[in-house]
Each structure stands twice: as structure tokens, then as C-alpha cells.
Design a protein around this motif. Structure first.
Motif, PDB file in Angstrom:
ATOM      1  N   ILE A 133      71.014 -75.796 -25.425  1.00 48.94           N
ATOM      2  CA  ILE A 133      71.542 -74.470 -25.081  1.00 48.94           C
ATOM      3  C   ILE A 133      70.395 -73.456 -24.993  1.00 48.94           C
ATOM      4  O   ILE A 133      70.330 -72.649 -24.068  1.00 48.94           O
ATOM      5  CB  ILE A 133      72.628 -74.049 -26.100  1.00 48.94           C
ATOM      6  CG1 ILE A 133      73.894 -74.872 -25.828  1.00 48.94           C
ATOM      7  CG2 ILE A 133      72.913 -72.553 -26.038  1.00 48.94           C
ATOM      8  CD1 ILE A 133      74.976 -74.756 -26.876  1.00 48.94           C
ATOM      9  N   GLY A 134      69.476 -73.534 -25.943  1.00 49.46           N
ATOM     10  CA  GLY A 134      68.309 -72.648 -25.890  1.00 49.46           C
ATOM     11  C   GLY A 134      67.532 -72.834 -24.599  1.00 49.46           C
ATOM     12  O   GLY A 134      67.143 -71.864 -23.937  1.00 49.46           O
ATOM     13  N   ALA A 135      67.342 -74.088 -24.207  1.00 49.91           N
ATOM     14  CA  ALA A 135      66.575 -74.374 -22.992  1.00 49.91           C
ATOM     15  C   ALA A 135      67.299 -73.832 -21.756  1.00 49.91           C
ATOM     16  O   ALA A 135      66.701 -73.233 -20.873  1.00 49.91           O
ATOM     17  CB  ALA A 135      66.349 -75.879 -22.856  1.00 49.91           C
TER      18      ALA A 135
ATOM     19  N   LEU B 149      69.432 -71.363 -21.623  1.00 50.88           N
ATOM     20  CA  LEU B 149      69.423 -69.895 -21.576  1.00 50.88           C
ATOM     21  C   LEU B 149      68.044 -69.377 -21.161  1.00 50.88           C
ATOM     22  O   LEU B 149      67.926 -68.347 -20.508  1.00 50.88           O
ATOM     23  CB  LEU B 149      69.848 -69.308 -22.924  1.00 50.88           C
ATOM     24  CG  LEU B 149      71.273 -69.674 -23.360  1.00 50.88           C
ATOM     25  CD1 LEU B 149      71.640 -68.961 -24.651  1.00 50.88           C
ATOM     26  CD2 LEU B 149      72.294 -69.348 -22.270  1.00 50.88           C
ATOM     27  N   ALA B 150      67.007 -70.129 -21.532  1.00 52.40           N
ATOM     28  CA  ALA B 150      65.659 -69.702 -21.141  1.00 52.40           C
ATOM     29  C   ALA B 150      65.420 -69.926 -19.655  1.00 52.40           C
ATOM     30  O   ALA B 150      64.707 -69.176 -19.013  1.00 52.40           O
ATOM     31  CB  ALA B 150      64.612 -70.446 -21.959  1.00 52.40           C
ATOM     32  N   ASN B 151      65.992 -70.995 -19.127  1.00 51.55           N
ATOM     33  CA  ASN B 151      65.856 -71.251 -17.691  1.00 51.55           C
ATOM     34  C   ASN B 151      67.198 -71.680 -17.126  1.00 51.55           C
ATOM     35  O   ASN B 151      67.546 -72.858 -17.089  1.00 51.55           O
ATOM     36  CB  ASN B 151      64.796 -72.321 -17.423  1.00 51.55           C
ATOM     37  CG  ASN B 151      64.604 -72.530 -15.927  1.00 51.55           C
ATOM     38  OD1 ASN B 151      65.284 -71.907 -15.108  1.00 51.55           O
ATOM     39  ND2 ASN B 151      63.696 -73.420 -15.566  1.00 51.55           N
TER      40      ASN B 151
ATOM     41  N   LEU C 162      70.836 -61.856 -18.523  1.00 48.90           N
ATOM     42  CA  LEU C 162      70.370 -63.090 -17.894  1.00 48.90           C
ATOM     43  C   LEU C 162      70.439 -63.043 -16.369  1.00 48.90           C
ATOM     44  O   LEU C 162      70.058 -63.998 -15.692  1.00 48.90           O
ATOM     45  CB  LEU C 162      71.174 -64.287 -18.427  1.00 48.90           C
ATOM     46  CG  LEU C 162      70.783 -64.688 -19.857  1.00 48.90           C
ATOM     47  CD1 LEU C 162      71.829 -65.600 -20.473  1.00 48.90           C
ATOM     48  CD2 LEU C 162      69.432 -65.369 -19.863  1.00 48.90           C
TER      49      LEU C 162
ATOM     50  N   LEU D  83      64.586 -66.102 -18.041  1.00 45.90           N
ATOM     51  CA  LEU D  83      63.801 -65.551 -19.158  1.00 45.90           C
ATOM     52  C   LEU D  83      62.391 -66.129 -19.179  1.00 45.90           C
ATOM     53  O   LEU D  83      61.416 -65.427 -19.414  1.00 45.90           O
ATOM     54  CB  LEU D  83      64.469 -65.891 -20.500  1.00 45.90           C
ATOM     55  CG  LEU D  83      65.853 -65.328 -20.781  1.00 45.90           C
ATOM     56  CD1 LEU D  83      66.303 -65.761 -22.184  1.00 45.90           C
ATOM     57  CD2 LEU D  83      65.854 -63.804 -20.677  1.00 45.90           C
TER      58      LEU D  83
END
Ligand SMILES: Cc1ncc(C[n+]2csc(CCOP(=O)(O)OP(=O)(O)O)c2C)c(N)n1
Ligand code: SF4
Lengths: 288, 583
Positions: A78-80, A82-84, A265, A270
Motif C-alpha cells: 500500500i505504501g508503494a 501510494l508513493a507511485n 495524490l 509522490l
């Protein structure tokens, strides 16, 4: 003209170390088929793996990979994402991994609806650590950690997924690679969090839920005109276990994803935003 | 009594839910704009309503670091406040209270006859002017300014800046209510109060707390992703970033738990964004496995641990430096990390920005270690230097550098230990980040040769980062002093205040602050000990953790130790009296 991708384009130099006959082979094949069908190049997809026999697939699929912690594949994925937000993110894990150790993340991933696909090898046992009870082990089943039989009611992952707000809930079978391939393709295409629970015989530690046991019981929900947009009907199907076990798309709903809802976003991902033009002077001023 | 200008302490006490924190923040802003220096500190139990809450604002002509125990103005919103704090009152000090709500008798004052009672109908005035009863605090603020003979127009401006976004009506209401308190005291208590404020011109300064400083440091440092699960005293980093998120286009994610928070941050960082997460010791305990994951996958990661007294839930809203050794060694395995312990808001700002950069350039986990005292205390502070750490992305490999390759050797050995990384999605950069020990492409590899290579490569990154760290120790005060206070983190603030007071008492002292705990500045500390006449270890924990760390690295022991672990920060008096008792 580019040549279409083949299943074998996703092979690595490592051949699977799973026990011969393990259901993981079927999932591996279906996932590679799906990636090829989706025309996703190895460098365009990130697969995040949990820890288990299932997670060991990390060595057997060519793509960007992240083989994280036991139970923690979902939050890393999920972090990945949201970052891309432009990255395709797929998560592969086991039932102990995702429904036991990481159960909390599963529930909240269903709520959040981040656009990733979650494939769970549901072998109803812990494979890698040699046959202990899993959350999906059937009640009364002896395992190495419960030699007198389990006393905990088995968890129903698909019913849980629907109840917790999943927007794409499906069940595949490692013995039906064709159907599973299509399910994974549909799951990846689904705009939101997609869950594919895969019934996966563990030939070494689960002598009850075997291939032949499943072959006698699984049926495709399409064959009974299942309405996957009806939550009540979907829930009723999801609860089926025993003589008849449903496979296919159980429930689907299109609703805004996490990224859709969070306006920060919008625009550039990001990960690639510039950092040399940041100006915090106004905020500093607000502290004077 | 001789009048005292620009030097006083103000305290407000009441039940939780009385909104007293905001009032203290306003006063601190006022005096800072008036060209003075303030520190404020609050004490509150882990309750939302009831309990006993206090906020203290101490004001000085010179830069002040931590407050002492004396008090000149007490705003008592309940009886408890009078009883608990009357003993700290200076002779001729004033108690502002609401006579409609509170009767103060001799017994409550413990027989003190030298205290001025200033009854102000706080609630009545607030209501009369069209406010809610909670605005009694604003009346009290006006009353305070009147006692101090301080100009009202400066306050009017602060209301305008603070509430401007809410509209003129809100601004005017606050101004009116504050003036009502001001006028009441002017008319009813013309008696001279020995303390006063005389504004003086100065460069603009901020009033800021440690957590906001960290949040701003992160923004300056290019953070785009922050994840956390609320836990006192770290929560306001999350809420501050969440509030600022739309302005800076970042994500501040409230995760389902701290394990998710750390893994969210690792995932975001892996995909290429500058990411951090934050918590207090309990949440940090849950993040520990993730810390190791960042280390072995060489994914940049910044974690804030704002300490509070443990173990377990401990004293949730109080302060302690009990996690030092924990963060130094947390997680299974043996791997390099950076641990930085800022000692004031300015350091918190600069080192938080730097932490993101160091983590990214050297593929290392960086832990920022603070505590409740720094996290939630406020100080008048010169404007932060936004250019303190020039920001530049690093540690990545450009796509053209690996074009045509099938797999990228992301964990191949390099002289610096840093192997530039591609981000997922980048053509030709395919690799596996693996929590299992791995070969150069990330495939599990259990051979002895590979293991030795990978461990050495990871360790080497710390050496490569060394030249890019600021001085890891700071000497406050003059070299060659009679006494050296050896300390770290927020206790540095208390020591700096003690230094001011010791100077007046005629004792020469200095402070050795260890800013970077890891990599430990062995050489600098050894040198500092060699030239110190007498060393005193000062920290807020019960076992003297920094002392044992210093001994481990340098073989040196402090001559004396002064430890405090009652949940309160050091009062400068604690340190001064300890030092003078040695003389
Ligand atoms: C924190 C933690 N606890 C325990 C383990 C040990 N462990 C590794 S895999 C596993 C269970 C695997 O079962 P499952 O997730 O069902 O995957 P399978 O092997 O059956 O595919 C366990 C308990 C671990 N790696 N990390
Ligand atoms: S232990 Fe079971 S799940 Fe693991 S590889 Fe062997 S058969 Fe498959």
C-alpha cells in the motif's frame, strides 16, 4: 511491432523449490499467464510477497519484487502504491501470513480500497514452518501444533472480505489454472482492492483438503448465474463450504479508491515530486 | 518591592477540557512578538476531561531554555490549582480567579499573606461580551496583560493572525473579550504589580514545539509520505502534517497500527518517495521488525520515537529518556543505523530534514529520538534556517545506466557500500528486495561468502555517511570550565538553563551534548573527557543509559551522575543545587 509477452518471460533462473505436486505451481503459472495477458512488462509491475512457501515465489517470478516480513506484505504494498500510483502492485502471500499474522492489515486494506491485487495461497495449513494450524484449518483437523485437532472455528476469508468492505472478492482453485488466470486478470483490472483467495492443496502437510477433495466440491459461480453485484447473495455464496465450494468472482462493487479520494495524490506521483522548490516560509511565518 | 521588567512566570491551572493550552500559547506568542523570550511547558494527566492540567509560560529578557519553579501570576480555574501551586508563588505574586466560581480562603493559601488576590468574573465577562464560557481563558489573558501593564494592540494583532481565517467576527469577539478582562483589572486593581512587560524591537521569532519543528523539518526535507498511529507524545507530528498536507501535497496516513505504519513508510520509500513514520516507545516496539526489514532491504527509512516513561503504557503524558539503549539495538540482527537526539526545536528541524537526506543517500534507517518534554514544550526560537541542509535527491541509479540489462545488481558490492537503486517501474532495473539474506539481485543466498560480503557492504555505508554528518557533539559554554554536564536530547535544554544560573552563582560550567548517538562520536567524546575537569552525567532515566554507552565506547566514566525519572524534566534548580553542592 513488439512481440506479445509469454508466460516464460516472467521466469527467473531459479526453478521453484516447492514440493512436487504442490498447488503453488498452479498459482505460479496462472500469475505469469495473467501478467503476460495483461501485457505487463516485468519492469512495470511490483510484486510484494509475504513469508511462507507462498512468498518464496519471489525467487521464481521476474518483476520488481519486495519480499517483506511475515504478515506485512499488504502495508508495504500500500505504501508503494501510494508513493507511485502509476505502478501496478500485486501482493502474494499465505493464509497464515495474511489472515493470521497480518489479519489486521487485511481488514483495513479491504476498507481502504487502495488499487492493488491480493492473491492468497489458502492451503489451510502453515507450509514453510511444517504443518501447523492456520486460521483456515478446518475445525477438528489435527496439525503439528494441534495434534488432537484444532478447536478454533475456521476463518472464512471471502465472507470476511465481503463483510469488511472488499470491493472485489473472488475465490480460485490452484487446480484450475485457466479460471485462476482470468480471475487474476480481472482482479488486476479492477479499480480498487481486489482479493483472490486461492484454494491451494499442500501435498505435504494437508492430507485432508487435497486436489481430489477439492475437485469433488468446487463449482464455478458463473454456472449458477450468480449475481456478483448483490452483496447478500455474494455473502451467502461466500459462506458455502463443505460439499459445495464456490469459485469465481463472488462480489464486486465499483467505488472510489483511496487515491481517488485523497486529492494530495492528484497529478505527479509522490515519488517523483520535486524537492528543491519546496518553500515552507509561509508556514514558518504562522509560528511567529 | 523593586519593579521587575520582562521577567516573570505565568501559570494557568484547571481541569482538562478547560482549553488552557491555547491560552498559554497566545501569551507565549505575545511576549515573543514583544521581543522577549519564552518557554512553555504543560503537565496533564492521561485524561480528556477532569484531572489537573497546568500550563506554565516563563518569560525572560534573554534567551531562556527551561523554566524554574517560581511563579508570579497564577490563573486558577479551580480550587485544586490554588492548593497545588500556592507554595511556588513569589511574594507579591497574583492569583487571578473567578469569584463567581471559586472562593479563596486563608487555608487554601496555606497562611500566605504576601499574595495579591485578583478576582475577575471570568465567565460572566466572557458571556456578557457574547462569547462562550470556555472563553474565560481569553478574559484571563486580558487580565494578565493588564496586571503586567502590557499594551493591548499587540494582542489585537495576534488575534487577527490566529483567527483571521475564521472571519472578522471571530477576531473581534476575541479582541472584545480580552479587552473586557483587561479593563476590569485596570479599573478594579489599580494597585501596582511589581512585574511588567516593556516591548522591545527585534527580528521576528517563532514560538514552536519540538513536534512541529520535526514536521517542518520533514517538509523542508522533501518528505511526501508520513504514516503513524496516534500515540502521545508523538501524535501531533501526524496531525500537524495532516493539516499541512493539502498545502504541500503530501500524504499523512493514519495507519491501522504501528506495524502497518512502518511497513507503509518502507513501501513508499521503496517506490521512491521520501518517507517517515513516528510514534512513542510502545509503537516503536511494534515497528522494530520493520526497522530490520528496512536495514536488510537497504530501503531508506526515518522513524521518530518521542519517548515517554515506560515500561508498557507507563506514564503516557510525562517525559523520560528511557529508550536510548533500546533504539540503539532494537531489532534482531546486527546492522548499521543512525540515531540522532535533537536537543531543541532548531536541532529538531535541521536534523529531521537531514535524516531524510541521509536515509535516502546511504540507504540506512535513521531514528530521531525525542521525548515528551521536547515534543510538546514550546520555545521562542529564531526563525529556522531553511537552507541548513541543502536538499538533493541521491542514492538512485538513472535508467540509462542500466539499460539493456535483464536484472539489475541492486545489492552488488561497491566501495562505499551504497549500491544505487532503481525504483520499481524503471525499465531495465528489475531486482528483488528480500528480507532473506540475498545475492546481488536479491535472490536468497545462504552461502558464507555472500553473507560476509553483504554484512560488510551494509556496515560500510555508515562510514560513507560519516563525512556528511554535522558535528556529532556540541559543547555549550566555555571550554576549560570547572564542571562539564554530560547530556543528550531534551535534557540539554535544562542544562543550558542551569548554565545561565550557574554563571550568576559564579560557577563555570559547560555542557557536552551528544547529538548523534549512532554512529557514536567516540573520538570527540574521548577528547572532551580528557579536557574536562569534572564530569556530571545528567539524564532523565534511572540507570544512566548514556553513561554506560559512553563507558562502552570510550572506557570513560562520569565523575558524578544526576538522574531524574519521576516523569518531570529537570528543573534548572535541580542541576544548580547538585553542582553547587559538589563545590
Ligand atoms: C514474525 C514471524 N513469525 C513467524 C515466522 C515464521 N513463519 C514463516 S512462514 C510461517 C507460516 C507460513 O504459513 P502460510 O502463511 O500459510 O504460508 P505457506 O507456507 O503455507 O505458504 C511462519 C509462522 C516469521 N517468519 N516471522
Ligand atoms: S509444504 Fe506444502 S505449501 Fe509448502 S511447498 Fe510443500 S506442498 Fe507446497
Amino acid at each position: 511491432m513488439t512481440t506479445p509477452l509469454k508466460n516464460t518471460d516472467f521466469n527467473t533462473t531459479h526453478f521453484p523449490t516447492w514440493c512436487p505436486g504442490c498447488g503453488d505451481f498452479g498459482i505460479w503459472t496462472a500469475l505469469k499467464n495473467a501478467l503476460a495477458a495483461l501485457e505487463m512488462k516485468p519492469s512495470n509491475v511490483l510484486i510484494v510477497y509475504g513469508i511462507g512457501c507462498s512468498g518464496n515465489m519471489s525467487s521464481f517470478i521476474k518483476s520488481y519484487g519486495f519480499h517483506g516480513l511475515h504478515g506485512r506484505a499488504l502495508p508495504a504494498a500500500i505504501g508503494a502504491k501510494l508513493a507511485n500510483k502509476n505502478l501496478k502492485v500485486i501482493v502474494v502471500g499465505g493464509d497464515g501470513d495474511g489472515y493470521g499474522e497480518g489479519g489486521n492489515h487485511f481488514i483495513h486494506a479491504l476498507r481502504g480500497n487502495v488499487d492493488i491485487t491480493y492473491i492468497v495461497h489458502d492451503n489451510q495449513v502453515y507450509g514453510l514452518t511444517k504443518g501447523q494450524m492456520a486460521p483456515t484449518t478446518e475445525l477438528g483437523q489435527p496439525t503439528s501444533s494441534t495434534p488432537e485437532g484444532t478447536v478454533d472455528q475456521a476463518l472464512n476469508p471471502v465472507a470476511l472480505a465481503i463483510a469488511a468492505g472488499g470491493s472485489f472478492v473472488s475465490q480460485g482453485f490452484a487446480g484450475d489454472v485457466g479460471q485462476l488466470t482470468q480471475l487474476i486478470v480481472d482482479a488486476v483490472k479492477h479499480p480498487g482492492f481486489s482479493h483472490v483467495n486461492v484454494l491451494q492443496p499442500c501435498v505435504t502437510f494437508n492430507h485432508h483438503n487435497t486436489f481430489s477433495w477439492f475437485f469433488k466440491r468446487v463449482y464455478k459461480v458463473e454456472s449458477v448465474q450468480h449475481d456478483f453485484s448483490n452483496k447478500y447473495e455474494a455473502f451467502a455464496r461466500a459462506l458455502e463450504w463443505g460439499d459445495k465450494i464456490p469459485t469465481g468472482l463472488l462480489y464486486r462493487e465499483i467505488r472510489p479508491t483511496w487515491v481517488d479520494r485523497v486529492h494530495e495524490l492528484d497529478g505527479e506521483p509522490l515519488a517523483t515530486r520535486r524537492i528543491d522548490t519546496i518553500d515552507i516560509s509561509k508556514t514558518l511565518q504562522s509560528f511567529t | 518591592m523593586k519593579p521587575t521588567v520582562n521577567k516573570f512566570t505565568w501559570k494557568i491551572g484547571g481541569a482538562a477540557g478547560n482549553g488552557i493550552m491555547v491560552t498559554g500559547a497566545m501569551l507565549a506568542k505575545y511576549v515573543t512578538r514583544a521581543g522577549l523570550w519564552s518557554v512553555d511547558y504543560s503537565e496533564y494527566p492521561s485524561l480528556i476531561r477532569g484531572g489537573h492540567n497546568v500550563q506554565v509560560v516563563q518569560v525572560d529578557d534573554e534567551q531562556i531554555f527551561s523554566h524554574d519553579q517560581g511563579n508570579e501570576i497564577l490563573v486558577a480555574l479551580n480550587e485544586d490549582t490554588v492548593r497545588k501551586h500556592v507554595a511556588e508563588m513569589s511574594s507579591q505574586g497574583a492569583i487571578i480567579f473567578d469569584p463567581d466560581r471559586l472562593t479563596i480562603n486563608d487555608a487554601m493559601l496555606g497562611g500566605r499573606k504576601d499574595i495579591q488576590l485578583v478576582p475577575v468574573p471570568l465567565v460572566k465577562l466572557a458571556l456578557q461580551e457574547g462569547g462562550k464560557d470556555l472563553m474565560q481563558n481569553t478574559v484571563a489573558l486580558g487580565a494578565t496583560l493588564a496586571l503586567l501593564d502590557a499594551p493591548m494592540d499587540l494582542m489585537d494583532e495576534i488575534f487577527k493572525d490566529t483567527f483571521g481565517e475564521k472571519g472578522d467576527a471571530v477576531v473581534q469577539l476575541n479582541q472584545k473579550i480580552c479587552k473586557a478582562g483587561y479593563a476590569h483589572v485596570r479599573e478594579q486593581h489599580p494597585a501596582k504589580f511589581p512585574w511588567s512587560i516593556m516591548p522591545k524591537p527585534q527580528e521576528p521569532r517563532m514560538v514552536i514545539d519540538g513536534n512541529s519543528a520535526i514536521a517542518l523539518g520533514f517538509l523542508q526535507g522533501g518528505l511526501t509520505f508520513y504514516s503513524a498511529y496516534p500515540m502521545t507524545p508523538a501524535s501531533s507530528i501526524l496531525t500537524t502534517l495532516a493539516e499541512l498536507a493539502p498545502k504541500y501535497n503530501i500524504v499523512a496516513k493514519h495507519a491501522e497500527d504501528e506495524i502497518a505504519a512502518v511497513n507503509n513508510a518502507i513501501g513508499a520509500s521503496f517506490a521512491g518517495s521520501r518517507a517517515a513514520c513516528g510514534t512513542s516507545g510502545g509503537g516503536f516496539s511494534l515497528m522494530v521488525e520493520g526497522l530490520g526489514l528496512a536495514a536488510i532491504t537497504e530501503t531508506p527509512l526515518v522513524i521518530v520515537n518521542a519517548q515517554r516513561p515506560g515500561p508498557a503504557t507507563g506514564l503516557p503524558t510525562w517525559t523520560e529518556q528511557g529508550d536510548l539503549r533500546f533504539v540503539m539495538h532494537a531489532s534482531q540482527g546486527d546492522f548499521p543505523r543512525i540515531v540522532v537526539a535533537p536537543g531543541d526545536p532548531t536541532q529538531a528541524f535541521t536534523e529531521s530534514a537531514r535524516a531524510l537526506q541521509l536515509a535516502e543517500h546511504y540507504h540506512l534507517p535513521v531514528i530521531i529520538l525525542t521525548d515528551k518534554y521536547l515534543a510538546e514544550g514550546h520555545w521562542s526560537t529564531p526563525l529556522f534556517d531553511r537552507g541548513a541542509v541543502p536538499m538533493q535527491r541521491g542514492g538512485f541509479v538513472a535508467p540509462h545506466e542500466h539499460q539493456g540489462k535483464d536484472w539489475y545488481g541492486r545489492y552488488a558490492d561497491t566501495p562505499s557500500g551504497v549500491t544505487p537503486r532503481p525504483v520499481p517501474g524503471q525499465a531495465g532495473g528489475v531486482f528483488l528486495a528480500n528480507s532473506d539474506e540475498h545475492d546481488q539481485y536479491g535472490f536468497a543466498d545462504e552461502t558464507a561468502v555472500n553473507r560476509l560480503m553483504q554484512v560488510a557492504k551494509r556496515n560500510r555505508k555508515l562510514e560513507s555517511a560519516l563525512p556528511h554528518l554535522p558535528p556529532r557533539t556540541i559543547l555549550w559554554g566555555e571550554p576549560g570550565a570547572d564542571v562539564t554536564l554530560v547530556t543528550w536530547g531534551s535534557t540539554t535544554i535544562s542544562c543550558r538553563e542551569a548554565l545561565r544560573k550557574l554563571r550568576t552563582a559564579g560557577v563555570t560550567a559547560n555542557i557536552l551534548q551528544i547529538l548523534y548517538i549512532l554512529p557514536f562520536p567516540t573520538e570527540e567524546v574521548t577528547k572532551a573527557f580528557a579536557s574536562a575537569k569534572r564530569t556530571i552525567l545528567v539524564e532523565t532515566n534511572s540507570s544512566g543509559q548514556l553513561g554506560s554507552v559512553i563507558a562502552g565506547y570510550t572506557g570513560k566514566r562520569c565523575d558524578h551522575q544526576l538522574l531524574k525519572f519521576d516523569g518531570r524534566p529537570f528543573w534548572p534548580e535541580d542541576i544548580v543545587s547538585f553542582v553547587t553542592s559538589l563545590h
